[in-house]
Design a protein around this motif. Structure first.
Motif, PDB file in Angstrom:
ATOM      1  N   UNK A 113     -54.948 -32.444   2.731  1.00 51.42           N
ATOM      2  CA  UNK A 113     -54.644 -33.679   3.460  1.00 51.42           C
ATOM      3  C   UNK A 113     -53.150 -33.946   3.414  1.00 51.42           C
ATOM      4  N   UNK A 114     -52.613 -34.459   4.523  1.00 52.65           N
ATOM      5  CA  UNK A 114     -51.204 -34.845   4.596  1.00 52.65           C
ATOM      6  C   UNK A 114     -51.136 -36.282   5.081  1.00 52.65           C
ATOM      7  N   UNK A 115     -50.335 -37.089   4.389  1.00 55.21           N
ATOM      8  CA  UNK A 115     -50.080 -38.476   4.797  1.00 55.21           C
ATOM      9  C   UNK A 115     -48.590 -38.589   5.101  1.00 55.21           C
ATOM     10  N   UNK A 116     -48.251 -38.813   6.358  1.00 60.49           N
ATOM     11  CA  UNK A 116     -46.856 -38.908   6.786  1.00 60.49           C
ATOM     12  C   UNK A 116     -46.432 -40.370   6.845  1.00 60.49           C
ATOM     13  N   UNK A 117     -45.257 -40.654   6.304  1.00 60.87           N
ATOM     14  CA  UNK A 117     -44.742 -42.022   6.250  1.00 60.87           C
ATOM     15  C   UNK A 117     -43.258 -42.004   6.613  1.00 60.87           C
ATOM     16  N   UNK A 118     -42.699 -43.145   7.020  1.00 61.85           N
ATOM     17  CA  UNK A 118     -41.288 -43.161   7.431  1.00 61.85           C
ATOM     18  C   UNK A 118     -40.294 -43.256   6.279  1.00 61.85           C
ATOM     19  N   UNK A 143     -51.123 -40.661   9.775  1.00 60.39           N
ATOM     20  CA  UNK A 143     -49.792 -41.146  10.139  1.00 60.39           C
ATOM     21  C   UNK A 143     -49.747 -42.634   9.830  1.00 60.39           C
ATOM     22  N   UNK A 144     -49.078 -43.003   8.745  1.00 66.14           N
ATOM     23  CA  UNK A 144     -48.975 -44.408   8.365  1.00 66.14           C
ATOM     24  C   UNK A 144     -47.655 -44.970   8.883  1.00 66.14           C
ATOM     25  N   UNK A 145     -47.686 -46.223   9.326  1.00 61.16           N
ATOM     26  CA  UNK A 145     -46.521 -46.859   9.956  1.00 61.16           C
ATOM     27  C   UNK A 145     -46.008 -45.974  11.099  1.00 61.16           C
ATOM     28  N   UNK A 204     -59.298 -30.628  12.634  1.00 58.14           N
ATOM     29  CA  UNK A 204     -58.467 -31.665  11.998  1.00 58.14           C
ATOM     30  C   UNK A 204     -58.967 -33.063  12.338  1.00 58.14           C
ATOM     31  N   UNK A 205     -59.010 -33.922  11.313  1.00 56.41           N
ATOM     32  CA  UNK A 205     -59.341 -35.332  11.493  1.00 56.41           C
ATOM     33  C   UNK A 205     -58.069 -36.145  11.311  1.00 56.41           C
ATOM     34  N   UNK A 206     -57.795 -37.040  12.267  1.00 51.77           N
ATOM     35  CA  UNK A 206     -56.513 -37.737  12.287  1.00 51.77           C
ATOM     36  C   UNK A 206     -56.718 -39.244  12.315  1.00 51.77           C
ATOM     37  N   UNK A 207     -55.886 -39.932  11.533  1.00 49.74           N
ATOM     38  CA  UNK A 207     -55.855 -41.400  11.533  1.00 49.74           C
ATOM     39  C   UNK A 207     -54.420 -41.838  11.760  1.00 49.74           C
ATOM     40  N   UNK A 208     -54.228 -42.755  12.692  1.00 48.70           N
ATOM     41  CA  UNK A 208     -52.918 -43.378  12.910  1.00 48.70           C
ATOM     42  C   UNK A 208     -53.023 -44.849  12.558  1.00 48.70           C
ATOM     43  N   UNK A 209     -52.094 -45.325  11.747  1.00 51.68           N
ATOM     44  CA  UNK A 209     -52.051 -46.736  11.366  1.00 51.68           C
ATOM     45  C   UNK A 209     -50.744 -47.348  11.822  1.00 51.68           C
ATOM     46  N   UNK A 210     -50.815 -48.569  12.317  1.00 50.88           N
ATOM     47  CA  UNK A 210     -49.622 -49.243  12.811  1.00 50.88           C
ATOM     48  C   UNK A 210     -49.858 -50.746  12.780  1.00 50.88           C
ATOM     49  N   UNK A 211     -48.784 -51.497  12.564  1.00 52.32           N
ATOM     50  CA  UNK A 211     -48.904 -52.955  12.604  1.00 52.32           C
ATOM     51  C   UNK A 211     -48.616 -53.491  13.998  1.00 52.32           C
ATOM     52  N   UNK A 212     -48.022 -52.661  14.847  1.00 55.80           N
ATOM     53  CA  UNK A 212     -47.765 -53.039  16.237  1.00 55.80           C
ATOM     54  C   UNK A 212     -48.385 -51.972  17.142  1.00 55.80           C
TER      55      UNK A 212
END
Length: 549
Positions: free
Chosen positions: A154-159, A231-233, A258-266
Motif C-alpha cells: 500500500x502507498x499513501x501519498x501526501x503533500x 491520495x490524501x489531500x 489496484x484499489x484507489x482512494x482519493x481524499x480532499x477537503x475541497x
C-alpha cells in the motif's frame, strides 16, 4: 517520523521481543518478531493518547451524500474484521465512527474505488486506514521475495512531510502487534538512512511524491505489487504541481487490481478530472459542506491596519487565555520570513512560541511541532505547511495573521481548530490586501450560520477606513506606531493567564532581553514599513515541497 536507531539498539534478544500475531511478521524472510521500535512507539502513543474526545452530539445533522447505496456502520464492530484491529481501535481510544468513517469504511471494504470529500477534522485518516489494514489482514501477505524486501503493498501519498509523519503515527497504532510495517519517506532527510530502513522491509509506505519517485527510479523501491493507493489531500497536491509525479508513480504501479482512494477537503474541477482519470467505477462520498468549514468554529473577523497587526495579535492572545496546559494557539502567516519575525516578536514578549515553514530543516520542523504538541510551547507560528491535515488536539484558537489568497487555504487554516466535533475559535485579520476573497468569506460565514459584519458584507465599503484600533496608552508624539508605549494591560493579562514571566514595558524603556529596540531595527526594511509589521512580500517564496530530494 520512523526513528532510526543504532545497530546496537537493534540487537535485542529474542526472549524479550514479542512475536507478531499474523503472518505479516514473516513476510520477505523477516524473523516473525515485532519491529521493536514501532512496538515501543505504539506503546508510547497508548500512554500519551489525547484526553480530548469526539463530540458526537455535533454530528447528528451533518449532511451526507453518496453516489451509490451501501451499508452504513454504527460501530467499528459492525464489520467482520480481524479481532487484533478491533482491539487496537479500543486500545487507542477509537470508540465510535465519525460520519465519514460510517460511510467510507463499508465502501472500501467492498473494494470499490472512492472519492471522499469532507470538512477538515472529520476523521478521514481512520476512514481509509481502518479498511486498508482490515483488507491486508484478511488477504495475508503476498509471496515472499528472496531478492527484494522494499516491496510495499500500500502507498499513501501526501503533500507535506508533517502530514506523512502524522499518518504514520496512526498506522503504527492500528497495526500494533500485527507484524505489518509502515514506513515514512519524504525529502529533507538523508536518503541513505531511508534506504537502510526500506531494506528491512515495508508493507505500508507513506510519503511525498518526489521522494517516492526518486527511490523507485534508483531501484531502492519496488512498486510492482502495490494493490492499495491512497491520495490524501489530493487538492493540495494538485495545487503544489504534483500531478506529473502522480502520473509517474501510477506508471510504476503495474497491478491491474489496484484499489484507489482519493481524499480532499475541497472539490474543484481539477479534482473531478483527476478522479475520472485514475479511479475506476468509483463512488463519490461527500460529508458536510464540501469546501466549507463547520459551525463549531466561531470566526471572529477583525478589520485591522497592516501596521497594527502585531498589537492586535497581542490583544487577541490576551483575550483568549489558555485554560489548561493542553490548550494551544496557531498563528498563520504567508511567508517564511514573517513566520520567523512573529516568532521572535512573541518570544521577546515572554510568550513561548515556535515556528514551522519550508526553510526549516526537517529535524527542526519535527522538534518544534513535537514541542508544541507536548505543551512545551503553546504558540505555533506557521505557513501553509501546517494548514493541511495536521491534527493537533487542544488547538482552541487559530489566528489568521495574513489572509491567504484563496478560500480553500482559508478553510484549511481555520480547520486546525474545532476538530472532530469540538469547539474552536478563528480570529481573522482583514486589511486592504484581503479584498479578493472577502465575498467568499461572507458566503462562508452565512453557510456556518454566523453573523457577517456590516462593513464586510458591503463590497463598496472602504477597508482603509474605520479600522479596529489596538489598545494604546501614553503614546509619545515620536512613536506613531505605538511600539514604545506602556502596554501593560494586554501583555500582562496574557502572562498572568498563561503563567508567563512578567515583563516591564514602559515608554522609551528597553526590555533587558533586547539588544536593541524595535525603533533601531531598520536594516533590510522597506522605507514605507520601517517596523516590518506588514510582512507582505509579493515575491516571497511560498511554502512548497517542490524539491523533495
Amino acid at each position: 517520523m520512523y526513528k532510526i536507531h543504532s545497530l546496537s539498539q537493534n540487537r535485542i534478544s529474542a526472549d524479550i521481543r514479542e512475536k507478531a500475531l499474523t503472518s505479516w511478521g514473516t513476510r520477505d524472510n523477516r524473523d516473525g518478531f515485532l519491529d521493536p521500535h514501532q512496538k515501543s512507539e505504539a506503546e508510547f502513543f497508548f500512554e500519551e493518547k489525547s484526553e480530548q474526545g469526539i463530540n458526537f452530539s455535533k454530528y447528528s445533522n451533518i449532511p451526507v451524500r453518496v453516489s451509490e447505496d451501501f451499508p452504513v456502520i454504527n460501530s467499528f464492530e459492525d464489520c467482520e474484521i480481524d479481532p487484533i484491529l478491533l482491539e487496537n481501535l479500543k486500545r487507542f481510544g477509537y470508540t465510535d465512527p465519525t460520519p465519514i468513517q460510517r460511510y467510507a469504511i463499508p465502501i472500501s471494504l467492498f473494494r470499490k474505488d472512492l472519492m471522499a470529500c469532507a470538512e477538515t477534522g472529520s476523521g478521514k485518516t481512520i476512514a481509509y486506514l481502518y479498511p486498508l489494514i482490515a483488507k491486508m489482514l484478511q488477504d495475508g501477505p503476498p509471496p515472499s521475495s528472496e531478492i527484494y524486501s522494499s516491496r510495499p503493498v500500500a502507498i499513501i501519498l501526501v503533500p507535506t512531510r508533517e502530514l506523512a509523519h502524522q499518518i504514520q503515527q496512526e498506522a503504527i497504532k492500528l497495526t500494533y502487534k500485527t507484524g505489518i510495517i509502515s514506513f515514512c519517506a519524504y525529502g529533507g532527510v538523508p536518503v541513505d538512512a531511508q534506504v537502510k530502513q526500506l531494506n528491512k522491509g515495508v508493507d505500508i509506505l507513506i510519503g511525498t511524491p518526489g521522494r517516492i519517485i526518486d527511490l523507485a527510479t534508483h531501484d531502492y523501491l519496488q512498486l510492482q505489487i502495490v494493490r492499495y493507493l491512497i491520495l490524501d489531500e489530493a487538492d493540495r497536491m494538485l495545487d503544489m504541481g504534483f500531478e506529473p509525479q502522480l502520473i509517474k508513480i501510477l506508471e510504476f504501479i503495474k497491478k491491474k487490481e489496484r484499489e484507489t482512494i482519493m481524499c480532499s477537503a475541497t472539490f474543484p474541477q481539477e479534482i473531478k478530472q483527476i478522479a475520472m482519470k485514475y479511479l475506476r467505477d468509483f463512488v463519490i462520498l461527500s460529508v458536510g459542506r464540501v469546501g466549507s468549514t463547520t459551525e463549531n468554529i466561531v470566526q471572529k473577523i477583525y478589520k485591522v491596519e497592516s501596521r497594527d497587526k502585531k498589537l492586535h495579535l497581542l490583544e487577541v492572545l490576551s483575550e483568549n487565555p489558555c485554560k489548561t496546559l493542553s490548550n494551544f494557539y496557531v498563528v498563520f502567516v504567508d511567508t517564511k520570513s514573517c513566520a520567523e519575525f512573529i516568532t521572535s516578536f512573541l518570544n521577546q514578549k515572554g510568550m513561548q512560541a515556535n515556528s514551522i515553514h519550508g526553510d526549516k530543516k526537517q529535524f527542526e520542523r519535527e522538534r518544534n511541532l513535537n514541542q508544541f504538541k507536548n505543551g512545551k510551547c503553546h504558540i505555533l507560528v506557521a505557513t501553509d505547511v501546517a494548514s493541511r491535515g495536521l491534527d493537533i488536539p487542544g488547538v482552541e484558537l487559530v489566528i489568521i495573521y495574513d489572509m491567504p489568497n484563496n478560500i480553500e487555504n482559508y478553510v484549511h487554516r481555520i480547520g486546525r481548530t474545532g476538530r472532530i466535533g469540538n469547539k474552536g475559535i478563528a480570529a481573522v485579520f482583514i486589511d486592504d490586501t484581503s479584498k479578493p476573497i472577502i465575498k467568499e468569506i461572507c458566503t462562508l460565514l452565512k453557510e456556518c450560520k454566523q453573523a457577517v459584519p456590516e462593513w464586510l458584507s458591503n463590497p463598496s465599503s472602504d477597508l482603509m477606513m474605520n479600522y479596529r484600533q489596538p489598545f494604546r496608552e501614553n503614546v509619545s508624539k515620536n512613536d506613531k506606531f505605538g511600539l514604545r508605549f506602556e502596554r501593560k494591560r494586554p501583555i500582562q493579562e496574557f502572562e498572568k493567564n498563561n503563567g508567563f514571566k512578567n515583563q516591564e514595558w514602559s515608554e522609551g524603556k528597553k526590555n533587558d532581553g533586547f539588544k536593541e529596540s524595535f525603533c533601531e531595527q531598520k536594516e533590510d526594511m522597506p522605507e514605507d514599513d520601517p517596523w516590518g509589521v506588514s510582512c507582505e512580500n509579493d515575491f516571497a517564496t511560498k511554502d512548497e515541497e517542490l524539491n523533495p530530494w
